[in-house]
Design an enzyme around this catalytic site. Structure first.
Site, PDB file in Angstrom:
ATOM      1  N   TRP A  59       0.844  -1.204   0.000  1.00  0.00           N
ATOM      2  CA  TRP A  59       0.000   0.000   0.000  1.00  0.00           C
ATOM      3  C   TRP A  59       0.880   1.256   0.000  1.00  0.00           C
ATOM      4  O   TRP A  59       0.664   2.197  -0.770  1.00  0.00           O
ATOM      5  CB  TRP A  59      -0.921  -0.016   1.225  1.00  0.00           C
ATOM      6  CG  TRP A  59      -1.897   1.134   1.315  1.00  0.00           C
ATOM      7  CD1 TRP A  59      -2.195   2.046   0.335  1.00  0.00           C
ATOM      8  CD2 TRP A  59      -2.718   1.482   2.440  1.00  0.00           C
ATOM      9  NE1 TRP A  59      -3.153   2.938   0.783  1.00  0.00           N
ATOM     10  CE2 TRP A  59      -3.477   2.606   2.074  1.00  0.00           C
ATOM     11  CE3 TRP A  59      -2.874   0.934   3.707  1.00  0.00           C
ATOM     12  CZ2 TRP A  59      -4.385   3.210   2.952  1.00  0.00           C
ATOM     13  CZ3 TRP A  59      -3.781   1.528   4.584  1.00  0.00           C
ATOM     14  CH2 TRP A  59      -4.529   2.654   4.203  1.00  0.00           C
ATOM     15  N   ASP A  63       1.577  -8.293  -1.139  1.00  0.00           N
ATOM     16  CA  ASP A  63       0.157  -7.932  -1.132  1.00  0.00           C
ATOM     17  C   ASP A  63      -0.012  -6.518  -1.649  1.00  0.00           C
ATOM     18  O   ASP A  63       0.660  -5.589  -1.198  1.00  0.00           O
ATOM     19  CB  ASP A  63      -0.407  -8.032   0.283  1.00  0.00           C
ATOM     20  CG  ASP A  63      -1.871  -7.614   0.334  1.00  0.00           C
ATOM     21  OD1 ASP A  63      -2.726  -8.464   0.033  1.00  0.00           O
ATOM     22  OD2 ASP A  63      -2.155  -6.439   0.649  1.00  0.00           O
ATOM     23  N   TYR A  71      -4.309   1.076  -4.952  1.00  0.00           N
ATOM     24  CA  TYR A  71      -3.123   1.694  -4.366  1.00  0.00           C
ATOM     25  C   TYR A  71      -2.419   2.508  -5.460  1.00  0.00           C
ATOM     26  O   TYR A  71      -1.706   1.970  -6.301  1.00  0.00           O
ATOM     27  CB  TYR A  71      -2.172   0.647  -3.801  1.00  0.00           C
ATOM     28  CG  TYR A  71      -2.731  -0.155  -2.640  1.00  0.00           C
ATOM     29  CD1 TYR A  71      -3.862   0.253  -1.948  1.00  0.00           C
ATOM     30  CD2 TYR A  71      -2.106  -1.329  -2.229  1.00  0.00           C
ATOM     31  CE1 TYR A  71      -4.367  -0.488  -0.884  1.00  0.00           C
ATOM     32  CE2 TYR A  71      -2.599  -2.071  -1.160  1.00  0.00           C
ATOM     33  CZ  TYR A  71      -3.726  -1.649  -0.501  1.00  0.00           C
ATOM     34  OH  TYR A  71      -4.217  -2.390   0.548  1.00  0.00           O
ATOM     35  N   HIS A  75     -12.158  -6.432  -1.740  1.00  0.00           N
ATOM     36  CA  HIS A  75     -11.451  -5.419  -0.949  1.00  0.00           C
ATOM     37  C   HIS A  75     -12.407  -4.682  -0.009  1.00  0.00           C
ATOM     38  O   HIS A  75     -12.951  -3.639  -0.357  1.00  0.00           O
ATOM     39  CB  HIS A  75     -10.751  -4.433  -1.895  1.00  0.00           C
ATOM     40  CG  HIS A  75      -9.708  -3.613  -1.234  1.00  0.00           C
ATOM     41  ND1 HIS A  75      -8.898  -2.756  -1.956  1.00  0.00           N
ATOM     42  CD2 HIS A  75      -9.311  -3.500   0.054  1.00  0.00           C
ATOM     43  CE1 HIS A  75      -8.067  -2.156  -1.129  1.00  0.00           C
ATOM     44  NE2 HIS A  75      -8.304  -2.578   0.106  1.00  0.00           N
ATOM     45  N   SER A  90     -10.691  -9.331   2.013  1.00  0.00           N
ATOM     46  CA  SER A  90     -10.065  -8.451   2.989  1.00  0.00           C
ATOM     47  C   SER A  90     -11.208  -7.790   3.737  1.00  0.00           C
ATOM     48  O   SER A  90     -12.118  -7.226   3.111  1.00  0.00           O
ATOM     49  CB  SER A  90      -9.196  -7.396   2.286  1.00  0.00           C
ATOM     50  OG  SER A  90      -8.566  -6.557   3.222  1.00  0.00           O
TER      51      SER A  90
END
Length: 328
Positions: A21, A51, A56, A122, A153
């Protein structure tokens, strides 16, 4: 680093991964050269799990990873990405087959991959977990060869428990750290019984658990630790794990005397996570090679003693639990 089996995939990954991220956006100024160097350093040190997510940097994180892996050649690490947060509004209807396919196709291009190892929904709306058709759509993407596995997630433990009722859910990514311990109460047991991989994210509580922040620490305007302090942009639990900043600073000072030897606060926090056998991989972020190598070094620390574990649990109960425990 030890390796742990990634759920039902049968594939093993090393217990410290790379959270990407911070090399995408929302953590202040990003230096691509440093980010690329961080990725190389992590991979050279044995990291084999990365990941990322399609949001992002609007794909920038994925693109950097794709660039690095193409340059390195050879066997690729396990790369997990995420889909769904590019929707203009978070609705169940938005997770249509057409949208999910478009998201996956874009990630395939960004990552320069023929098949995606793992795609995670997500942090979708809670209602989505009660719509089996959404998970059936992910099954179709597996059947088409676009993805090998899928997972979720989540923001809340309740979402994680619901998600693993679906037999195709390979993994759950969830916030788990010294300031967010609730997943260990029930979810970890259920995940182990169902052989679901657990990815521990936000392991350092957005850097609070690095022990490097103070009351006068300045965060850039494009850093979520500045613009999302109260959940203005997304779930406040993503920023400092939902702990009020000054409360977290005070708790860190109670943790500091527990450090032993040359271990840093961040390494202690990572080693604490690795004490949980249900955790498959923890994904601290790194924006430069030094951070990447410091993260990896945490795996070499000896197990924490019973006294230290008890002291950390007491700090959580007394200082942190009232602010976060029942909310997430």
């Amino acid at each position: 680093m030890r390796s742990r089996v990634f759920g039902r995939t049968g594939r093993s990954v090393r217990e410290i991964g790379f959270g990407a991220w911070a090399i995408g956006d929302a953590w202040g100024q990003v230096n691509d050269d440093e980010a690329i160097a961080a990725l190389h350093a992590a991979l050279d040190a044995g990291v084999d799990f990365i990941d990322t997510a399609d949001v992002y940097g609007d794909g920038h994180s994925e693109q950097l990873i794709g660039k690095v892996l193409k340059a390195r050649g050879g066997e690729r690490p396990f790369v997990a990405t995420k889909a769904g947060r590019r929707l203009p509004q978070q609705t169940v209807a938005g997770y249509s087959q057409d949208n999910l396919t478009a998201f996956v196709d874009r990630s395939l291009q960004n990552l320069q991959a023929d098949t995606l190892d793992l795609v995670q929904l997500h942090c979708p709306p809670t209602d989505l977990y009660y719509h089996p058709e959404a998970f059936e759509r992910m099954e179709r993407l597996v059947a088409q060869g676009k993805i090998r596995h899928y997972g979720v997630s989540v923001e809340r433990v309740e979402e994680a428990l619901k998600a693993i009722e679906y037999p195709g859910v390979t993994s759950v990514q969830i916030i788990f750290n010294l300031f967010r311990t609730r997943p260990a109460e029930l979810f970890f047991q259920q995940a182990r019984e169902r052989n679901v991989a657990v990815i521990a994210r936000v392991p350092l509580a957005s850097g609070l658990l690095s022990g490097k922040f103070g009351r006068d620490t300045h965060f850039e305007s494009n850093d979520h630790r500045q613009f999302n302090r109260n959940g203005e942009a997304f779930d406040v639990g993503e920023t400092f794990s939902g702990v009020p900043y000054e409360v977290g600073l005070a708790a860190v000072e109670r943790i500091r005397p527990l450090l032993a030897g040359d271990a840093s606060m961040a390494q202690l926090a990572l080693r604490w996570i690795l004490m949980a056998e249900a955790v498959t991989v923890v994904i601290p972020g790194a924006r430069n090679p030094r951070q990447a190598l410091d993260n990896v070094a945490a795996a070499g620390l000896p197990p924490l003693s019973a006294d230290v574990m008890e002291a950390l649990a007491r700090i959580y109960v007394e200082d942190i639990k009232p602010h976060v425990h029942q909310r997430w």
